[in-house]
Design a protein around this motif. Structure first.
Motif, mmCIF file in Angstrom:
data_model
loop_
_atom_site.group_PDB
_atom_site.id
_atom_site.type_symbol
_atom_site.label_atom_id
_atom_site.label_comp_id
_atom_site.label_asym_id
_atom_site.label_seq_id
_atom_site.Cartn_x
_atom_site.Cartn_y
_atom_site.Cartn_z
ATOM 1 N N THR A 142 -5.707 -0.323 -7.067
ATOM 2 C CA THR A 142 -6.113 -1.469 -7.962
ATOM 3 C C THR A 142 -5.739 -2.773 -7.475
ATOM 4 O O THR A 142 -5.230 -3.628 -7.876
ATOM 5 C CB THR A 142 -5.776 -1.178 -9.474
ATOM 6 N N LEU A 143 -6.467 -3.262 -6.315
ATOM 7 C CA LEU A 143 -6.342 -4.407 -5.817
ATOM 8 C C LEU A 143 -7.631 -5.283 -5.926
ATOM 9 O O LEU A 143 -8.590 -4.871 -5.799
ATOM 10 C CB LEU A 143 -5.555 -4.376 -4.498
ATOM 11 N N GLN B 283 -15.396 0.574 4.203
ATOM 12 C CA GLN B 283 -15.234 1.729 3.405
ATOM 13 C C GLN B 283 -13.783 1.989 3.151
ATOM 14 O O GLN B 283 -13.093 2.087 1.977
ATOM 15 C CB GLN B 283 -15.826 2.967 3.931
ATOM 16 N N LEU B 284 -12.925 1.786 4.085
ATOM 17 C CA LEU B 284 -11.479 1.762 4.124
ATOM 18 C C LEU B 284 -10.803 0.699 3.346
ATOM 19 O O LEU B 284 -10.157 1.108 2.232
ATOM 20 C CB LEU B 284 -10.758 1.667 5.554
ATOM 21 N N CYS B 285 -11.250 -0.249 3.333
ATOM 22 C CA CYS B 285 -10.878 -1.527 2.496
ATOM 23 C C CYS B 285 -11.114 -1.135 1.047
ATOM 24 O O CYS B 285 -10.419 -1.462 0.300
ATOM 25 C CB CYS B 285 -11.384 -2.874 2.841
ATOM 26 N N TRP B 286 -12.428 -0.687 0.880
ATOM 27 C CA TRP B 286 -12.834 -0.384 -0.468
ATOM 28 C C TRP B 286 -11.969 0.611 -1.219
ATOM 29 O O TRP B 286 -11.413 0.455 -2.348
ATOM 30 C CB TRP B 286 -14.306 -0.042 -0.711
ATOM 31 N N ILE C 24 0.817 -1.121 -0.040
ATOM 32 C CA ILE C 24 0.070 0.133 -0.057
ATOM 33 C C ILE C 24 0.667 1.002 -0.111
ATOM 34 O O ILE C 24 1.617 1.555 1.003
ATOM 35 C CB ILE C 24 -0.870 -0.045 1.282
ATOM 36 N N PRO C 25 1.013 1.963 -1.018
ATOM 37 C CA PRO C 25 1.712 3.388 -1.081
ATOM 38 C C PRO C 25 1.420 4.211 -0.161
ATOM 39 O O PRO C 25 0.362 4.280 0.294
ATOM 40 C CB PRO C 25 1.474 3.642 -2.568
ATOM 41 N N LEU D 14 -2.095 -3.870 6.355
ATOM 42 C CA LEU D 14 -2.493 -2.672 5.475
ATOM 43 C C LEU D 14 -1.238 -1.769 5.515
ATOM 44 O O LEU D 14 -1.180 -0.720 4.665
ATOM 45 C CB LEU D 14 -3.644 -2.123 5.670
ATOM 46 N N GLN D 15 -0.258 -1.799 6.419
ATOM 47 C CA GLN D 15 0.670 -1.064 6.885
ATOM 48 C C GLN D 15 0.159 0.516 7.067
ATOM 49 O O GLN D 15 0.724 1.421 6.437
ATOM 50 C CB GLN D 15 1.768 -1.041 5.544
#
Length: 142
Positions: free
Chosen positions: A42-43, A32-35, A11-12, A82-83
């Motif tokens: 683009t995962l 919402q965070l994951c989406w 995750i940049p 997700l870092q």
């Protein structure tokens, strides 16, 4: 298999600078965070499942709003995968009352609204974000 594939998706850092990502984190809207992270990076759900320890089926329910993530151990595991930067995780874990005087508030007050930003992704329902996204974040923690 190369080392990148073994580590899973990255995750940049700029993703965490987005107001809508920070708002989702502060309001504990993990669906919402994951989406948002999936759209910005683009995962696939399978990619996030690999790094978060959550199943693809659970991520699907989380994103659709039919399930909520409430177990602290799963929340921490997900955010580690997700870092997520520690400076963003702290206010979310502290909650509204205890984060009122948190130094993150000064950073949040400098965020720019995303309503007019054409590079901002749509919400899950396709609607445009409100210009008051940053104001909502500040209200949520005050």
């Amino acid at each position: 298999m190369n080392s990148r594939e073994l580590e899973g998706p990255h995750i940049p850092a700029h993703v965490w600078d987005r107001a809508e990502v920070q708002q989702s984190l502060l309001t504990r809207d993990f669906g919402q965070l994951c989406w948002l992270i999936r759209q910005l990076c683009t995962l696939r759900q399978e990619d996030l499942a690999a790094v978060t320890g959550l199943s693809q089926a659970y991520l699907s329910m989380l994103e659709s709003g039919s399930r909520r993530l409430t177990h602290i151990d799963k929340i921490i595991r997900m955010l580690e995968g997700l870092q997520a930067p520690r400076e963003l995780v702290g206010p979310m874990l502290l909650g509204k009352d205890r984060s009122r005087h948190h130094p993150m508030l000064s950073i949040l007050s400098e965020l720019r609204p995303i309503g007019g930003d054409s590079s901002a992704p749509p919400t899950r329902d396709g609607a445009a974000r409100s210009d008051s996204a940053c104001t909502a974040i500040l209200r949520a923690v005050q």
